[in-house]
Scaffold this active site. Structure first.
Site, PDB file in Angstrom:
ATOM      1  N   GLY A 143      -0.562   0.449  -1.031  1.00 16.44           N
ATOM      2  CA  GLY A 143      -0.944  -0.238   0.233  1.00 16.44           C
ATOM      3  C   GLY A 143      -1.490   0.678   1.446  1.00 16.44           C
ATOM      4  N   GLU A 146      -4.676   1.914   0.511  1.00 19.66           N
ATOM      5  CA  GLU A 146      -5.760   0.658   0.610  1.00 19.66           C
ATOM      6  C   GLU A 146      -6.092   0.366   2.114  1.00 19.66           C
ATOM      7  OE1 GLU A 146      -3.035  -1.875  -1.675  1.00 19.66           O
ATOM      8  OE2 GLU A 146      -4.910  -2.327  -2.781  1.00 19.66           O
ATOM      9  N   GLU A 166       1.029   1.427  -8.013  1.00 19.64           N
ATOM     10  CA  GLU A 166       1.444   0.036  -8.201  1.00 19.64           C
ATOM     11  C   GLU A 166       2.001  -0.029  -9.634  1.00 19.64           C
ATOM     12  OE1 GLU A 166      -1.178   0.959  -6.603  1.00 19.64           O
ATOM     13  OE2 GLU A 166      -1.058  -0.549  -4.447  1.00 19.64           O
TER      14      GLU A 166
HETATM   15  C1  HXC Z   1      10.127   0.710   1.022  1.00 19.07           C
HETATM   16  C2  HXC Z   1       9.933   3.071   0.905  1.00 19.07           C
HETATM   17  C3  HXC Z   1       8.940   3.039   0.605  1.00 19.07           C
HETATM   18  C4  HXC Z   1       8.102   1.913   0.179  1.00 19.07           C
HETATM   19  C5  HXC Z   1       9.338   5.190   0.753  1.00 19.07           C
HETATM   20  N1  HXC Z   1      10.658   4.229   1.193  1.00 19.07           N
HETATM   21  N2  HXC Z   1       8.678   4.381   0.408  1.00 19.07           N
HETATM   22  N3  HXC Z   1      10.438   1.892   1.339  1.00 19.07           N
HETATM   23  N4  HXC Z   1       8.798   0.665   0.372  1.00 19.07           N
HETATM   24  N5  HXC Z   1       6.729   1.674  -0.393  1.00 19.07           N
HETATM   25  C6  HXC Z   1      11.732   4.461   1.707  1.00 19.07           C
HETATM   26  C7  HXC Z   1      12.738   5.205   0.705  1.00 19.07           C
HETATM   27  O1  HXC Z   1      13.299   4.060   0.110  1.00 19.07           O
HETATM   28  C8  HXC Z   1      13.776   5.819   1.437  1.00 19.07           C
HETATM   29  O2  HXC Z   1      14.508   5.077   2.277  1.00 19.07           O
HETATM   30  C9  HXC Z   1      12.794   6.666   2.610  1.00 19.07           C
HETATM   31  O3  HXC Z   1      11.866   5.751   2.702  1.00 19.07           O
HETATM   32  C10 HXC Z   1      12.450   8.041   2.120  1.00 19.07           C
HETATM   33  O4  HXC Z   1      11.805   7.752   0.855  1.00 19.07           O
HETATM   34  P1  HXC Z   1      12.273   8.848  -0.269  1.00 19.07           P
HETATM   35  O5  HXC Z   1      11.882   8.262  -1.608  1.00 19.07           O
HETATM   36  O6  HXC Z   1      13.574   9.245  -0.276  1.00 19.07           O
HETATM   37  O7  HXC Z   1      11.435  10.295   0.141  1.00 19.07           O
HETATM   38  P2  HXC Z   1      10.751  11.275  -0.925  1.00 19.07           P
HETATM   39  O8  HXC Z   1      11.772  11.935  -1.854  1.00 19.07           O
HETATM   40  O9  HXC Z   1      10.176  12.205   0.127  1.00 19.07           O
HETATM   41  O10 HXC Z   1       9.599  10.495  -1.750  1.00 19.07           O
HETATM   42  C11 HXC Z   1       8.589  10.241  -1.000  1.00 19.07           C
HETATM   43  C12 HXC Z   1       7.688   9.241  -1.788  1.00 19.07           C
HETATM   44  C13 HXC Z   1       8.631   8.249  -2.582  1.00 19.07           C
HETATM   45  C14 HXC Z   1       6.977   9.832  -3.040  1.00 19.07           C
HETATM   46  C15 HXC Z   1       6.569   8.693  -0.993  1.00 19.07           C
HETATM   47  O11 HXC Z   1       9.209   7.600  -1.178  1.00 19.07           O
HETATM   48  C16 HXC Z   1       7.820   7.014  -3.186  1.00 19.07           C
HETATM   49  O12 HXC Z   1       7.443   7.082  -4.201  1.00 19.07           O
HETATM   50  N6  HXC Z   1       7.622   5.906  -2.574  1.00 19.07           N
HETATM   51  C17 HXC Z   1       7.029   4.660  -3.099  1.00 19.07           C
HETATM   52  C18 HXC Z   1       5.499   4.769  -3.222  1.00 19.07           C
HETATM   53  C19 HXC Z   1       4.783   3.539  -3.670  1.00 19.07           C
HETATM   54  O13 HXC Z   1       5.459   3.311  -5.133  1.00 19.07           O
HETATM   55  N7  HXC Z   1       4.058   2.841  -3.122  1.00 19.07           N
HETATM   56  C20 HXC Z   1       3.212   1.830  -3.696  1.00 19.07           C
HETATM   57  C21 HXC Z   1       4.206   0.431  -3.062  1.00 19.07           C
HETATM   58  S1  HXC Z   1       3.439  -0.766  -3.883  1.00 19.07           S
HETATM   59  P3  HXC Z   1      16.273   4.955   1.884  1.00 19.07           P
HETATM   60  O14 HXC Z   1      16.757   4.107   2.991  1.00 19.07           O
HETATM   61  O15 HXC Z   1      16.235   4.261   0.360  1.00 19.07           O
HETATM   62  O16 HXC Z   1      16.760   6.366   1.718  1.00 19.07           O
HETATM   63  C22 HXC Z   1       2.371  -1.292  -2.905  1.00 19.07           C
HETATM   64  C23 HXC Z   1       1.442  -2.579  -3.316  1.00 19.07           C
HETATM   65  C24 HXC Z   1       0.266  -2.658  -2.518  1.00 19.07           C
HETATM   66  O17 HXC Z   1       1.843  -0.679  -2.203  1.00 19.07           O
HETATM   67  C25 HXC Z   1       0.139  -4.080  -2.753  1.00 19.07           C
HETATM   68  C26 HXC Z   1      -0.944  -4.591  -1.660  1.00 19.07           C
HETATM   69  C27 HXC Z   1      -0.611  -4.268  -0.462  1.00 19.07           C
END
Ligand code: HXC
Length: 292
Positions: A143, A146, A166
């Site tokens: 997102g 996006e 995703e």
């Molecule tokens: C909720 C998130 C998050 C997310 C990170 N965090 N991304 N929380 N939703 N999308 C939180 C983690 O849980 C963590 O909190 C804190 O942020 C730091 O993240 P880390 O993973 O510890 O950091 P790092 O190791 O530096 O890795 C960074 C990262 C990774 C590579 C960006 O966080 C990651 O892969 N995040 C998810 C990315 C993703 O899949 N995005 C798409 C989401 S789905 P805590 O409290 O746990 O320590 C989407 C659907 C869109 O966007 C559909 C329409 C809108």
């Protein structure tokens, strides 16, 4: 930095003391709106660029419902402000936004998504009439990518990363990723990103046409604001027409789009600003646009 921010905030902007704006968890805009997840300010020499900074650092600016609602309020606010001629959306050095909030989405059912039109309010950015610039440092994932693509111009910091991961969560892009990314970078790269979840660097994003410029991380916001100032210095009325014309290229056939462009071009001849712009050129002086 606090002092600099305070001086920028005070004159045109705050009803509350600047220290409250800077330190309290919820921030007040001059409209009295509370912002928990954003820092919302006017920047630029003429205070004519609205800046919306995502400010949820512990979650890497994951786009929770509350944040997106605030984003819409901030956009409405700048859209109505006659002094604002461009808007910049940015995040932190580490993350523009790491995507929709996965923890918030985790237990949602199909019935809740479909029945409640989940994410229906996410496209506000793409409906703003004023130009919007995304200044992307760090992660712009899911997102987050996006959201950047809903903006009109994307500037990237040299360490930015773009991705639609995703698929790794067992889902697909849901806020225009499969559509806008494909239009921006073409089928092969869009497919690769959406099907593997692999990220691309700022450099790759520029080569693919997703971003228009790359700057060093610490210079990015300043450059985006400077681009916003340039845009805000032109006629706001005619700028809206120019934006409408370019956006038509994504919605219409070439013939329809050219027709629409021509109508908008003719319409500029009904404005004072078109007269002023051409007179200023002939008289060898700087145009003074009045947005009429
Ligand atoms: C909720 C998130 C998050 C997310 C990170 N965090 N991304 N929380 N939703 N999308 C939180 C983690 O849980 C963590 O909190 C804190 O942020 C730091 O993240 P880390 O993973 O510890 O950091 P790092 O190791 O530096 O890795 C960074 C990262 C990774 C590579 C960006 O966080 C990651 O892969 N995040 C998810 C990315 C993703 O899949 N995005 C798409 C989401 S789905 P805590 O409290 O746990 O320590 C989407 C659907 C869109 O966007 C559909 C329409 C809108």
């Amino acid at each position: 930095m606090a002092v600099a921010l305070r001086s920028l905030l005070r004159p045109a902007w705050s009803l509350a003391p600047a220290c409250l704006l800077l330190r309290a968890p919820a921030r007040l805009s001059s409209a009295g709106t509370q912002f928990q997840y954003l820092v919302v300010e006017k920047k630029g020499v003429k205070q004519n660029v609205g800046v919306i900074q995502l400010n949820r650092p512990k979650a890497l600016n994951a786009l929770c419902d509350g944040l997106m609602n605030e984003m819409n309020q901030a956009l409405d606010f700048f859209e109505k402000d006659p002094d604002v001629g461009a808007i910049v959306i940015t995040g932190s050095e580490k993350a523009f936004a790491a995507g929709a909030d996965i923890k918030e989405m985790q237990n949602r059912t199909f019935q809740e998504c479909y029945g409640g039109s989940f994410l229906a309010h996410w496209n506000r950015v793409s409906l703003v009439r004023k130009p919007v610039i995304a200044a992307v440092n760090g992660y712009a994932l899911g997102g987050g990518c996006e959201l950047a693509m809903m903006c009109d111009i994307i500037y990237a910091g040299d360490k930015a990363q773009f991705g639609q991961p995703e698929i790794l969560l067992g889902t697909i892009p849901g806020a225009g990723g499969s559509q806008r990314l494909t239009r921006a970078v073409g089928k092969s790269l869009a497919m690769e990103m959406v099907l593997t979840g692999d990220r691309i660097s700022a450099q790759e994003a520029k080569e693919a046409g997703l971003v228009s410029k790359i700057y060093p991380t610490e210079k990015l916001l300043e450059e985006a604001i400077s681009c916003g100032e340039k845009i805000a210095g032109n006629s706001k009325l005619v700028t809206a027409m120019a934006k409408e014309a370019v956006n038509a290229a994504f919605e219409m056939t070439l013939t329809e789009g050219n027709k629409m462009e021509k109508r908008l071009f003719y319409a500029t001849f009904a404005t004072d600003d078109r007269k002023e712009g051409m007179s200023a050129f002939v008289e060898k002086r700087k145009a003074n646009f009045t947005d009429h």
